[in-house]
Design an enzyme around this catalytic site. Sequence first.
Site, PDB file in Angstrom:
ATOM      1  N   LYS A   4       2.211   2.636  -8.976  1.00 47.79           N
ATOM      2  CA  LYS A   4       1.809   4.016  -8.645  1.00 47.79           C
ATOM      3  C   LYS A   4       2.963   5.016  -8.837  1.00 47.79           C
ATOM      4  CE  LYS A   4      -1.822   2.512  -5.419  1.00 47.79           C
ATOM      5  NZ  LYS A   4      -2.415   2.671  -4.069  1.00 47.79           N
ATOM      6  N   TYR A  33     -11.203   5.752  -8.346  1.00 50.86           N
ATOM      7  CA  TYR A  33     -11.285   5.624  -6.888  1.00 50.86           C
ATOM      8  C   TYR A  33     -12.628   6.148  -6.355  1.00 50.86           C
ATOM      9  CZ  TYR A  33      -6.485   4.006  -6.082  1.00 50.86           C
ATOM     10  OH  TYR A  33      -5.325   3.254  -6.036  1.00 50.86           O
ATOM     11  N   PHE A  51      -9.297  10.768   2.884  1.00 48.56           N
ATOM     12  CA  PHE A  51      -8.054  10.807   2.116  1.00 48.56           C
ATOM     13  C   PHE A  51      -8.274  10.919   0.608  1.00 48.56           C
ATOM     14  CE2 PHE A  51      -8.980   6.233   2.959  1.00 48.56           C
ATOM     15  CZ  PHE A  51      -9.052   5.749   1.660  1.00 48.56           C
ATOM     16  N   ARG A  59      -2.780  -9.738  -4.364  1.00 47.34           N
ATOM     17  CA  ARG A  59      -2.943  -9.069  -3.056  1.00 47.34           C
ATOM     18  C   ARG A  59      -1.890  -9.581  -2.060  1.00 47.34           C
ATOM     19  NH1 ARG A  59      -6.638  -4.668  -2.911  1.00 47.34           N
ATOM     20  NH2 ARG A  59      -6.764  -5.034  -0.676  1.00 47.34           N
ATOM     21  N   THR A  82      -2.022  -2.648   2.989  1.00 47.55           N
ATOM     22  CA  THR A  82      -2.124  -1.255   2.502  1.00 47.55           C
ATOM     23  C   THR A  82      -1.066  -0.367   3.155  1.00 47.55           C
ATOM     24  OG1 THR A  82      -4.509  -1.605   2.329  1.00 47.55           O
ATOM     25  CG2 THR A  82      -3.724   0.680   2.202  1.00 47.55           C
ATOM     26  N   ARG A 103       4.957  -3.966  -1.009  1.00 46.67           N
ATOM     27  CA  ARG A 103       4.789  -2.768  -0.181  1.00 46.67           C
ATOM     28  C   ARG A 103       5.807  -2.729   0.953  1.00 46.67           C
ATOM     29  NH1 ARG A 103      -1.830  -2.726  -0.502  1.00 46.67           N
ATOM     30  NH2 ARG A 103      -2.039  -1.174  -2.169  1.00 46.67           N
ATOM     31  N   ASN A 127       1.966   3.827  -1.655  1.00 43.70           N
ATOM     32  CA  ASN A 127       2.254   2.421  -1.348  1.00 43.70           C
ATOM     33  C   ASN A 127       2.510   1.579  -2.588  1.00 43.70           C
ATOM     34  OD1 ASN A 127      -0.334   2.292  -2.252  1.00 43.70           O
ATOM     35  ND2 ASN A 127      -1.242   1.477  -0.373  1.00 43.70           N
ATOM     36  N   HIS A 146      -1.397  -0.872  -6.799  1.00 45.57           N
ATOM     37  CA  HIS A 146      -2.821  -1.171  -6.604  1.00 45.57           C
ATOM     38  C   HIS A 146      -3.101  -2.551  -7.171  1.00 45.57           C
ATOM     39  CE1 HIS A 146      -7.184  -1.149  -7.057  1.00 45.57           C
ATOM     40  NE2 HIS A 146      -6.977  -1.594  -8.278  1.00 45.57           N
ATOM     41  N   GLU A 205     -12.300  -2.589 -13.683  1.00 44.87           N
ATOM     42  CA  GLU A 205     -11.037  -1.839 -13.734  1.00 44.87           C
ATOM     43  C   GLU A 205     -10.254  -2.159 -15.010  1.00 44.87           C
ATOM     44  OE1 GLU A 205     -10.612  -1.602  -8.861  1.00 44.87           O
ATOM     45  OE2 GLU A 205      -9.112  -2.721  -9.987  1.00 44.87           O
TER      46      GLU A 205
HETATM   47  P1  RTP Z   1      -5.510  -0.359  -3.608  1.00 48.86           P
HETATM   48  O1  RTP Z   1      -7.004  -0.175  -3.761  1.00 48.86           O
HETATM   49  O2  RTP Z   1      -4.711   0.842  -4.101  1.00 48.86           O
HETATM   50  O3  RTP Z   1      -5.037  -1.649  -4.192  1.00 48.86           O
HETATM   51  O4  RTP Z   1      -5.148  -0.465  -2.062  1.00 48.86           O
HETATM   52  P2  RTP Z   1      -5.924  -1.208  -0.896  1.00 48.86           P
HETATM   53  O5  RTP Z   1      -7.080  -1.981  -1.444  1.00 48.86           O
HETATM   54  O6  RTP Z   1      -4.895  -1.929  -0.112  1.00 48.86           O
HETATM   55  O7  RTP Z   1      -6.439   0.038  -0.050  1.00 48.86           O
HETATM   56  P3  RTP Z   1      -7.814   0.866  -0.138  1.00 48.86           P
HETATM   57  O8  RTP Z   1      -8.420   0.842   1.216  1.00 48.86           O
HETATM   58  O9  RTP Z   1      -8.633   0.413  -1.304  1.00 48.86           O
HETATM   59  O10 RTP Z   1      -7.274   2.334  -0.382  1.00 48.86           O
HETATM   60  C1  RTP Z   1      -6.944   2.761  -1.682  1.00 48.86           C
HETATM   61  C2  RTP Z   1      -5.666   3.568  -1.641  1.00 48.86           C
HETATM   62  O11 RTP Z   1      -5.907   4.812  -0.951  1.00 48.86           O
HETATM   63  C3  RTP Z   1      -4.713   5.211  -0.310  1.00 48.86           C
HETATM   64  N1  RTP Z   1      -4.998   5.352   1.127  1.00 48.86           N
HETATM   65  N2  RTP Z   1      -4.608   6.378   1.828  1.00 48.86           N
HETATM   66  N3  RTP Z   1      -4.141   8.213   3.918  1.00 48.86           N
HETATM   67  C4  RTP Z   1      -4.787   7.090   4.185  1.00 48.86           C
HETATM   68  O12 RTP Z   1      -5.197   6.799   5.286  1.00 48.86           O
HETATM   69  C5  RTP Z   1      -5.028   6.184   3.082  1.00 48.86           C
HETATM   70  N4  RTP Z   1      -5.690   5.029   3.152  1.00 48.86           N
HETATM   71  C6  RTP Z   1      -5.665   4.513   1.913  1.00 48.86           C
HETATM   72  C7  RTP Z   1      -3.665   4.141  -0.553  1.00 48.86           C
HETATM   73  O13 RTP Z   1      -2.904   4.524  -1.711  1.00 48.86           O
HETATM   74  C8  RTP Z   1      -4.524   2.939  -0.840  1.00 48.86           C
HETATM   75  O14 RTP Z   1      -3.801   1.967  -1.565  1.00 48.86           O
HETATM   76 MG    MG Z   2      -8.570  -1.133  -2.725  1.00 47.57          MG
END
Ligand code: RTP
Ligand code: MG
Length: 140
Positions: free
Chosen positions: A11, A51, A59, A87, A93, A104, A114, A117, A128
């Site tokens: 990222k 996304y 967010f 993962r 996250t 991370r 973070n 992805h 994807e």
């Molecule tokens: P990713 O999809 O990026 O691999 O991350 P993830 O599965 O661990 O998390 P996900 O719930 O899918 O969220 C996607 C990305 O959104 C951003 N985020 N911001 N401000 C917030 O509360 C918040 N929560 C999530 C993060 O960049 C997260 O990786």
């Molecule tokens: Mg995700």
Amino acid sequence: MALQRTFSIIKPDATRRNLTGAINAKIEEAGLRIVAQKRIHMTKAQAETFYGVHAERPFFNDLVSFMTSGPVVVQVLEGEDAIAAYRKVMGATNPANAEAGTIRKEFAESIEANSVHGSDAPETAAVEIAYFFAGNEIVG
Ligand code: RTP
Ligand code: MG
């Protein structure tokens, strides 16, 4: 288990701090092979589509702004159980909850910035990967 592929993004917070090589070292140390990689600047439309599953989340707008704030490195990773393996090395996250030694924990700035992805399931990985790479750009 057979070889599996997952989709990865390094990222903008990580490319800005010149961490592509350090993150790639973690990926390779985890036994994953980088079988496709390119550096791009995502458009707003690309980030919104990518996304889209989070479109209703509070967010979402911040996330799209962040993901288009600088270059990213998109990748295809290959290995045994690659989706879960990546993962695991990514970590939680929120970096505050990430295990020691994960990408991370070591590199992320915040729950949003973070650093990486990774796909969360075989179906999303396939979608994807196809969104960013043509078949002949992936060399396993
Ligand atoms: P990713 O999809 O990026 O691999 O991350 P993830 O599965 O661990 O998390 P996900 O719930 O899918 O969220 C996607 C990305 O959104 C951003 N985020 N911001 N401000 C917030 O509360 C918040 N929560 C999530 C993060 O960049 C997260 O990786
Ligand atoms: Mg995700």
